[in-house]
Design a protein around this motif. Structure first.
Motif, PDB file in Angstrom:
ATOM      1  N   ALA A  25     -29.211  71.306 -48.355  1.00  0.00           N
ATOM      2  CA  ALA A  25     -30.570  71.793 -48.524  1.00  0.00           C
ATOM      3  C   ALA A  25     -31.473  71.284 -47.404  1.00  0.00           C
ATOM      4  O   ALA A  25     -31.385  70.124 -46.990  1.00  0.00           O
ATOM      5  N   VAL A  26     -32.348  72.181 -46.939  1.00  0.00           N
ATOM      6  CA  VAL A  26     -33.334  71.840 -45.906  1.00  0.00           C
ATOM      7  C   VAL A  26     -34.687  72.375 -46.358  1.00  0.00           C
ATOM      8  O   VAL A  26     -34.762  73.229 -47.248  1.00  0.00           O
ATOM      9  N   PRO A  27     -35.793  71.896 -45.758  1.00  0.00           N
ATOM     10  CA  PRO A  27     -37.117  72.403 -46.135  1.00  0.00           C
ATOM     11  C   PRO A  27     -37.218  73.920 -45.960  1.00  0.00           C
ATOM     12  O   PRO A  27     -36.814  74.471 -44.927  1.00  0.00           O
ATOM     13  N   THR A  28     -37.749  74.577 -46.975  1.00  0.00           N
ATOM     14  CA  THR A  28     -37.747  76.040 -47.014  1.00  0.00           C
ATOM     15  C   THR A  28     -38.615  76.659 -45.924  1.00  0.00           C
ATOM     16  O   THR A  28     -38.177  77.592 -45.235  1.00  0.00           O
ATOM     17  N   GLY A  29     -39.842  76.179 -45.761  1.00  0.00           N
ATOM     18  CA  GLY A  29     -40.750  76.794 -44.805  1.00  0.00           C
ATOM     19  C   GLY A  29     -40.213  76.821 -43.385  1.00  0.00           C
ATOM     20  O   GLY A  29     -40.105  77.902 -42.774  1.00  0.00           O
ATOM     21  N   PRO A  30     -39.865  75.657 -42.828  1.00  0.00           N
ATOM     22  CA  PRO A  30     -39.321  75.659 -41.462  1.00  0.00           C
ATOM     23  C   PRO A  30     -38.049  76.497 -41.321  1.00  0.00           C
ATOM     24  O   PRO A  30     -37.846  77.148 -40.284  1.00  0.00           O
ATOM     25  N   LEU A  31     -37.206  76.484 -42.343  1.00  0.00           N
ATOM     26  CA  LEU A  31     -35.975  77.274 -42.283  1.00  0.00           C
ATOM     27  C   LEU A  31     -36.290  78.757 -42.145  1.00  0.00           C
ATOM     28  O   LEU A  31     -35.718  79.451 -41.295  1.00  0.00           O
ATOM     29  N   LEU A  32     -37.200  79.249 -42.975  1.00  0.00           N
ATOM     30  CA  LEU A  32     -37.504  80.677 -42.959  1.00  0.00           C
ATOM     31  C   LEU A  32     -38.391  81.063 -41.784  1.00  0.00           C
ATOM     32  O   LEU A  32     -38.379  82.216 -41.350  1.00  0.00           O
ATOM     33  N   ASP A  33     -39.157  80.111 -41.269  1.00  0.00           N
ATOM     34  CA  ASP A  33     -39.946  80.385 -40.068  1.00  0.00           C
ATOM     35  C   ASP A  33     -39.048  80.543 -38.842  1.00  0.00           C
ATOM     36  O   ASP A  33     -39.333  81.359 -37.961  1.00  0.00           O
TER      37      ASP A  33
END
Length: 230
Positions: free
Chosen positions: A211-219
């Protein structure tokens, strides 16, 4: 902590691998292309998909020795798994006792659960007389009443419209916050991941990544995920 320890599941020619941990109380989206292994990952936690090697542990205990019904896990599927011949209250009461022989205290708990999800006054209705959103609320009330520490959602709200889905995610968030449950939510919609889950597990070609932080991943998604998201 929910821990995948060199976990591997084989379904025919398909192989899923996972080796990482998820903190207790975390809210995690599981995202990736169709057929990549998202539902299989949840199945290894619930016990519906057996492992060919490795372990899935909760709080240090290997869950492989437990049958699905004995695991500290609740699952919410897209079809909600409501029984059409039972009332709303009875469907929720199954979360406490499969034989529905509820004590007075348990019946009051069912009533409180229905109040919490906005279904006051609907206890005697049958699922066929409810809207899709109301059926989702019944299913949520049942898992909330079970109060298992791990909650898995396999595209549970994908059939709902955007506004109603947003309401259900908010309700799920309140239930998870109150109970402290660890939530893994499979979704195809990155907006759902952003709205609900601070962390995201990406599953690509049978590999579930930590798991990684959602925002940076999707950005800034990696190439395989970017190709899937378009």
């Amino acid at each position: 902590m929910l821990r995948f320890e060199a976990a591997e599941a084989r379904l025919g020619d398909f192989r899923l691998r996972a080796d990482f941990g998820i903190d207790a109380g975390a809210r995690v989206a599981v995202i990736g292309p169709s057929g990549s292994g998202k539902s299989t990952l949840l199945g290894t936690v619930s016990g519906f998909v057996p492992l060919s090697s490795g372990r899935v542990c909760w709080q240090g205990r290997d869950m492989g020795v437990l049958a699905p019904g004995e695991r500290p896990v609740s699952v919410l599927f897209q079809d909600q798994n409501l029984f059409p011949h039972l009332s709303v209250a009875q469907n929720v009461g199954l979360g406490l006792r499969p034989d529905l022989r509820l004590s007075a205290d348990q019946e009051r708990a069912v009533s409180r659960a229905l109040d919490e999800v906005g279904l006051s006054g609907m206890a005697e209705r049958r699922p066929a007389n409810l809207s899709g959103g109301q059926q989702s609320r019944v299913a949520l009330a049942r898992v909330a009443l079970r109060a298992r520490p791990v909650l898995l959602l396999d595209e549970a709200f994908s059939a709902l419209g955007p506004a109603l889905k947003s309401e259900m995610l908010e309700l799920l968030g309140r239930i998870a916050e109150r109970s402290g449950a660890t939530v893994l939510m499979v979704t195809h919609d990155p907006k759902d991941a952003r709205a609900f889950a601070p962390q995201t597990v990406v599953v690509i070609d049978g590999l579930a990544q930590p798991a990684v932080p959602t925002g940076p991943l999707l950005d800034h998604p990696p190439a395989p995920l970017a190709a899937y998201l378009g």
